[in-house]
Design an enzyme around this catalytic site. Sequence first.
Site, PDB file in Angstrom:
ATOM      1  N   ASN A 142       0.831  -1.205   0.000  1.00  0.00           N
ATOM      2  CA  ASN A 142       0.000   0.000   0.000  1.00  0.00           C
ATOM      3  C   ASN A 142       0.861   1.249   0.000  1.00  0.00           C
ATOM      4  OD1 ASN A 142       0.472  -0.978   2.667  1.00  0.00           O
ATOM      5  ND2 ASN A 142      -1.197   0.241   3.497  1.00  0.00           N
ATOM      6  N   GLU A 151       0.356   5.168   0.571  1.00  0.00           N
ATOM      7  CA  GLU A 151      -0.583   6.187   1.062  1.00  0.00           C
ATOM      8  C   GLU A 151      -0.149   7.583   0.605  1.00  0.00           C
ATOM      9  OE1 GLU A 151      -1.186   5.453   5.271  1.00  0.00           O
ATOM     10  OE2 GLU A 151      -2.360   3.645   4.790  1.00  0.00           O
ATOM     11  N   CYS A 169      -4.203   0.643  -2.441  1.00  0.00           N
ATOM     12  CA  CYS A 169      -4.000  -0.600  -1.691  1.00  0.00           C
ATOM     13  C   CYS A 169      -2.922  -1.470  -2.338  1.00  0.00           C
ATOM     14  CB  CYS A 169      -5.284  -1.419  -1.666  1.00  0.00           C
ATOM     15  SG  CYS A 169      -6.649  -0.679  -0.774  1.00  0.00           S
ATOM     16  N   GLU A 177      -2.977  -4.658  -3.055  1.00  0.00           N
ATOM     17  CA  GLU A 177      -3.448  -5.600  -4.073  1.00  0.00           C
ATOM     18  C   GLU A 177      -3.493  -4.948  -5.447  1.00  0.00           C
ATOM     19  OE1 GLU A 177      -4.707  -5.019  -1.106  1.00  0.00           O
ATOM     20  OE2 GLU A 177      -5.784  -6.745  -0.292  1.00  0.00           O
ATOM     21  N   CYS A 212     -10.224  -5.065   0.158  1.00  0.00           N
ATOM     22  CA  CYS A 212     -11.343  -4.109   0.120  1.00  0.00           C
ATOM     23  C   CYS A 212     -12.152  -4.333  -1.172  1.00  0.00           C
ATOM     24  CB  CYS A 212     -10.831  -2.675   0.200  1.00  0.00           C
ATOM     25  SG  CYS A 212     -10.202  -2.027  -1.359  1.00  0.00           S
ATOM     26  N   CYS A 260     -10.445  -3.417  -4.480  1.00  0.00           N
ATOM     27  CA  CYS A 260      -9.416  -4.388  -4.903  1.00  0.00           C
ATOM     28  C   CYS A 260     -10.062  -5.658  -5.424  1.00  0.00           C
ATOM     29  CB  CYS A 260      -8.474  -4.701  -3.743  1.00  0.00           C
ATOM     30  SG  CYS A 260      -7.363  -3.335  -3.379  1.00  0.00           S
TER      31      CYS A 260
HETATM   32  N1  THU Z   1      -5.292  -1.630   2.469  1.00  0.00           N
HETATM   33  C1  THU Z   1      -4.710  -2.445   1.540  1.00  0.00           C
HETATM   34  O1  THU Z   1      -3.584  -2.203   1.090  1.00  0.00           O
HETATM   35  N2  THU Z   1      -5.399  -3.528   1.140  1.00  0.00           N
HETATM   36  C2  THU Z   1      -6.633  -3.858   1.567  1.00  0.00           C
HETATM   37  O2  THU Z   1      -7.232  -4.777   1.034  1.00  0.00           O
HETATM   38  C3  THU Z   1      -7.252  -3.106   2.653  1.00  0.00           C
HETATM   39  C4  THU Z   1      -6.596  -1.848   3.021  1.00  0.00           C
HETATM   40  C5  THU Z   1      -4.551  -0.448   2.891  1.00  0.00           C
HETATM   41  C6  THU Z   1      -5.138   0.843   2.403  1.00  0.00           C
HETATM   42  C7  THU Z   1      -4.599   1.815   3.431  1.00  0.00           C
HETATM   43  O3  THU Z   1      -3.307   2.212   3.031  1.00  0.00           O
HETATM   44  C8  THU Z   1      -4.494   0.986   4.700  1.00  0.00           C
HETATM   45  O4  THU Z   1      -4.543  -0.376   4.288  1.00  0.00           O
HETATM   46  C9  THU Z   1      -5.586   1.243   5.695  1.00  0.00           C
HETATM   47  O5  THU Z   1      -6.833   1.165   5.116  1.00  0.00           O
END
Ligand code: THU
Length: 163
Positions: free
Chosen positions: A62, A64, A73, A75, A112, A115
Amino acid sequence: MEKRKVQFDLTVYKIEDELSPEEAELLAQAVTARKRAYAPYSDFNVGAAVLLDNGTIVLGNNQENASYPSGLCAERVAIFSAGANYPYERIKMIAVSAASKNYKVTEPAGPCGNCRQAMAEYEQKQKKPIQILMRGESGPIYKCESINDLLPLAFNNSFLSDS
Ligand code: THU
């Protein structure tokens, strides 16, 4: 009126010793990717490893952003990278590893909805199921046989034309 039950097979491994060598390696790569995540706002680090049919493993984590919605994310970073760099190679399996800096993640974090939709696109494109492994920092490992299992009644490109 008719009621239908939609079910899917979920394999639950108690420990990594139960994984095949290929699965164990892919999950280990997801952990490596997770440790390189850029998640200073959530402190929730996620790594994803995409195994292609030719044996190549593509990593993502991920990313940000101070403008929160601009982040992405793990994925999607991983699968978009696989799609960008190996557009003709089928995807066999994806492993996802999640950990927080603030508490111990002991259950797999399901991808999520965005994704799931993004991964489903590649499954549709290659006409072959993509398996997915999920794990927290420790604890059980979940395996699904298809992204479609995680997104029943998904929207896909078949709706975009009448042929
Ligand atoms: N996140 C992912 O990378 N994958 C997921 O399937 C769920 C959430 C990340 C997004 C964000 O950077 C952090 O987790 C918190 O939501």
